[in-house]
Scaffold this motif. Structure first.
Motif, PDB file in Angstrom:
ATOM      1  N   ARG A  93       0.831  -1.213   0.000  1.00  0.00           N
ATOM      2  CA  ARG A  93       0.000   0.000   0.000  1.00  0.00           C
ATOM      3  C   ARG A  93       0.861   1.256   0.000  1.00  0.00           C
ATOM      4  N   TYR A  94       1.940   1.212   0.785  1.00  0.00           N
ATOM      5  CA  TYR A  94       2.840   2.373   0.825  1.00  0.00           C
ATOM      6  C   TYR A  94       3.425   2.650  -0.557  1.00  0.00           C
ATOM      7  N   LEU A  95       3.884   1.608  -1.230  1.00  0.00           N
ATOM      8  CA  LEU A  95       4.489   1.783  -2.554  1.00  0.00           C
ATOM      9  C   LEU A  95       3.451   2.246  -3.573  1.00  0.00           C
ATOM     10  N   GLU A  96       2.228   1.705  -3.472  1.00  0.00           N
ATOM     11  CA  GLU A  96       1.157   2.126  -4.371  1.00  0.00           C
ATOM     12  C   GLU A  96       0.848   3.619  -4.180  1.00  0.00           C
ATOM     13  N   THR A  97       0.845   4.043  -2.913  1.00  0.00           N
ATOM     14  CA  THR A  97       0.584   5.455  -2.623  1.00  0.00           C
ATOM     15  C   THR A  97       1.655   6.346  -3.240  1.00  0.00           C
ATOM     16  N   GLU A  98       2.915   5.918  -3.113  1.00  0.00           N
ATOM     17  CA  GLU A  98       4.018   6.698  -3.684  1.00  0.00           C
ATOM     18  C   GLU A  98       3.949   6.732  -5.207  1.00  0.00           C
ATOM     19  N   ILE A  99       3.594   5.609  -5.802  1.00  0.00           N
ATOM     20  CA  ILE A  99       3.468   5.544  -7.261  1.00  0.00           C
ATOM     21  C   ILE A  99       2.377   6.502  -7.751  1.00  0.00           C
ATOM     22  N   THR A 100       1.240   6.483  -7.041  1.00  0.00           N
ATOM     23  CA  THR A 100       0.133   7.364  -7.410  1.00  0.00           C
ATOM     24  C   THR A 100       0.518   8.827  -7.249  1.00  0.00           C
ATOM     25  N   ARG A 101       1.198   9.151  -6.131  1.00  0.00           N
ATOM     26  CA  ARG A 101       1.610  10.538  -5.879  1.00  0.00           C
ATOM     27  C   ARG A 101       2.560  11.036  -6.970  1.00  0.00           C
ATOM     28  N   LEU A 102       3.553  10.227  -7.297  1.00  0.00           N
ATOM     29  CA  LEU A 102       4.538  10.642  -8.300  1.00  0.00           C
ATOM     30  C   LEU A 102       3.930  10.697  -9.698  1.00  0.00           C
ATOM     31  N   SER A 103       3.007   9.781  -9.986  1.00  0.00           N
ATOM     32  CA  SER A 103       2.355   9.795 -11.299  1.00  0.00           C
ATOM     33  C   SER A 103       1.565  11.082 -11.492  1.00  0.00           C
ATOM     34  N   ARG A 104       0.848  11.489 -10.451  1.00  0.00           N
ATOM     35  CA  ARG A 104       0.088  12.735 -10.534  1.00  0.00           C
ATOM     36  C   ARG A 104       1.012  13.930 -10.673  1.00  0.00           C
ATOM     37  N   ARG A 105       2.126  13.896  -9.933  1.00  0.00           N
ATOM     38  CA  ARG A 105       3.092  15.002 -10.032  1.00  0.00           C
ATOM     39  C   ARG A 105       3.689  15.078 -11.435  1.00  0.00           C
ATOM     40  N   ARG A 106       4.024  13.927 -11.991  1.00  0.00           N
ATOM     41  CA  ARG A 106       4.584  13.911 -13.349  1.00  0.00           C
ATOM     42  C   ARG A 106       3.584  14.481 -14.357  1.00  0.00           C
ATOM     43  N   ASP A 107       2.320  14.083 -14.245  1.00  0.00           N
ATOM     44  CA  ASP A 107       1.296  14.590 -15.163  1.00  0.00           C
ATOM     45  C   ASP A 107       1.146  16.111 -15.047  1.00  0.00           C
ATOM     46  N   ARG A 108       1.188  16.614 -13.811  1.00  0.00           N
ATOM     47  CA  ARG A 108       1.072  18.068 -13.617  1.00  0.00           C
ATOM     48  C   ARG A 108       2.264  18.801 -14.232  1.00  0.00           C
ATOM     49  N   GLU A 109       3.450  18.230 -14.067  1.00  0.00           N
ATOM     50  CA  GLU A 109       4.649  18.881 -14.603  1.00  0.00           C
ATOM     51  C   GLU A 109       4.646  18.875 -16.132  1.00  0.00           C
ATOM     52  N   ILE A 110       4.134  17.824 -16.740  1.00  0.00           N
ATOM     53  CA  ILE A 110       4.036  17.790 -18.207  1.00  0.00           C
ATOM     54  C   ILE A 110       3.114  18.905 -18.694  1.00  0.00           C
ATOM     55  N   VAL A 111       1.969  19.057 -18.027  1.00  0.00           N
ATOM     56  CA  VAL A 111       1.012  20.117 -18.402  1.00  0.00           C
ATOM     57  C   VAL A 111       1.665  21.491 -18.265  1.00  0.00           C
ATOM     58  N   ARG A 112       2.404  21.700 -17.171  1.00  0.00           N
ATOM     59  CA  ARG A 112       3.058  22.992 -16.944  1.00  0.00           C
ATOM     60  C   ARG A 112       4.112  23.281 -18.010  1.00  0.00           C
ATOM     61  N   LEU A 113       4.899  22.267 -18.348  1.00  0.00           N
ATOM     62  CA  LEU A 113       5.958  22.478 -19.337  1.00  0.00           C
ATOM     63  C   LEU A 113       5.371  22.746 -20.714  1.00  0.00           C
ATOM     64  N   LEU A 114       4.351  21.994 -21.084  1.00  0.00           N
ATOM     65  CA  LEU A 114       3.691  22.242 -22.371  1.00  0.00           C
ATOM     66  C   LEU A 114       3.124  23.660 -22.432  1.00  0.00           C
ATOM     67  N   ALA A 115       2.563  24.123 -21.327  1.00  0.00           N
ATOM     68  CA  ALA A 115       1.991  25.475 -21.299  1.00  0.00           C
ATOM     69  C   ALA A 115       3.072  26.527 -21.495  1.00  0.00           C
ATOM     70  N   LYS A 116       4.243  26.305 -20.906  1.00  0.00           N
ATOM     71  CA  LYS A 116       5.348  27.247 -21.073  1.00  0.00           C
ATOM     72  C   LYS A 116       5.759  27.352 -22.540  1.00  0.00           C
ATOM     73  N   LEU A 117       5.883  26.217 -23.207  1.00  0.00           N
ATOM     74  CA  LEU A 117       6.312  26.227 -24.608  1.00  0.00           C
ATOM     75  C   LEU A 117       5.236  26.804 -25.520  1.00  0.00           C
ATOM     76  N   ARG A 118       3.988  26.549 -25.195  1.00  0.00           N
ATOM     77  CA  ARG A 118       2.900  26.991 -26.071  1.00  0.00           C
ATOM     78  C   ARG A 118       2.673  28.504 -26.008  1.00  0.00           C
ATOM     79  N   ARG A 119       3.322  29.171 -25.086  1.00  0.00           N
ATOM     80  CA  ARG A 119       3.265  30.636 -25.090  1.00  0.00           C
ATOM     81  C   ARG A 119       4.110  31.228 -26.221  1.00  0.00           C
TER      82      ARG A 119
END
Length: 319
Positions: free
Chosen positions: A159-185
């Motif tokens: 459960r601990y590892l699953e929680t960490e995987i979920t947390r990092l996956s969400r963080r990665r998705d957010r960072e991709i959105v942020r980086l794409l937004a920077k370039l699209r300006r």
């Protein structure tokens, strides 16, 4: 003495200091690896009539001084450590210290033909490429956690590892959105992203890798593009010996991203890569050989689409 030699210097880079030497002449300088040191080096280079400066890639410690020197008008050449090592062997130089290395880098830089020196990179890209590296490293952490998860049996640990995987996956998705937004300006980069993402099987991360790690794409031949990525096979022949061809070199993180995209696209998403993969497998080629060939084809397609500024079409002609 040639003009290019008299106008060339080399810098040996370390975390805290920079050793500078001329390709011709005994003068040397040691400065701190900080903004004050960069100003000191700039003045010293101008006093000696230097126009071209060579640096060896050194764990990113060279990035700030290289950016400063480019900004103030110097031609900066970034050498791969393997280039410097090979040049040292060619010159039969055994002694090694920072001052000697600075002179060796200077001579190697002076020896380069002008048409082999790439133009200065787009200053906008460096911080975004660093952001992309962070995203990729988060993905690597997720992969490691998944491997660990499969080795545990107690529910609490899993459960601990699953929680960490979920947390990092969400963080990665957010960072991709942020980086794409920077370039699209930026309209020019937004256009590149749109063109690349029109290719079936090429997702946002691979598009970002192409734009940020290979800004030359679209302005080179297919062979040059494949070699720059590191998916071009090199001959191994001498006399009667005919060895297997192997890929080598290239930009490591870019090559990894393209290989992963090509693997996925050749199994399902991209009709050209799917047909190429099946044809090579039918001929008895190993899975990895076929996938590398698909990665090379993906680079060629991306290069052609950016060169023509035309998005993918279902009846696209193989570049």
């Amino acid at each position: 003495m040639s003009k290019s030699i008299t106008e060339t210097a080399g810098i040996d880079v370390s975390k805290r200091k920079l050793d500078v030497a001329l390709a011709a002449g005994p003068d040397r300088l040691q400065a701190s690896n900080d903004p004050a040191g960069y100003q000191q080096i700039e003045s010293w280079l101008r006093e000696h009539g230097v126009e071209r400066v060579g640096l060896e890639a050194s764990g990113h410690y060279e990035a700030a001084v290289a950016a400063h020197l480019r900004r103030v008008g110097f031609c900066v050449v970034l050498l791969d450590p393997a280039q410097v090592k090979g040049f040292r062997r060619f010159k039969k130089k055994r002694a090694k210290n920072d001052k000697i290395d600075a002179r060796l880098i200077a001579v190697a830089t002076a020896d380069m033909e002008p048409d082999s020196i790439r133009p200065a990179p787009d200053e906008r890209l460096a911080p975004w490429a660093e952001h992309l590296t962070l995203i990729e490293q988060i993905g690597e952490d997720i992969s490691r956690l998944k491997t660990r998860r499969d080795r545990y049996s107690l529910p609490a640990h899993k459960r601990y590892l699953e929680t960490e995987i979920t947390r990092l996956s969400r963080r990665r998705d957010r960072e991709i959105v942020r980086l794409l937004a920077k370039l699209r300006r930026h309209p020019d980069l937004a256009l590149k992203l749109d063109l690349l993402e029109s290719i079936p099987g090429l997702g946002p991360l691979t598009a970002l890798s192409f734009v940020l790690r290979m800004p030359e794409l679209g302005r080179m031949t297919r062979a040059e593009a494949a070699a720059l990525v590191g998916v071009a096979p090199f001959d191994d022949e001498s006399g009667e010996h005919t060895g297997e061809r192997h890929i080598a070199g290239g930009r490591k993180r870019l090559r990894r991203s393209i290989y992963q995209a090509a693997f996925s696209a050749s199994q399902r998403w991209n009709p050209i890569l799917l047909a190429l993969y099946k044809r090579l497998i039918a001929k008895g080629k190993h899975h990895k050989v076929a996938t590398v060939a698909c990665a090379r084809k993906l680079v060629e397609i991306a290069n052609a689409i950016l060169a023509r500024a035309t998005p993918w079409q279902d009846k696209a002609v193989t570049p």
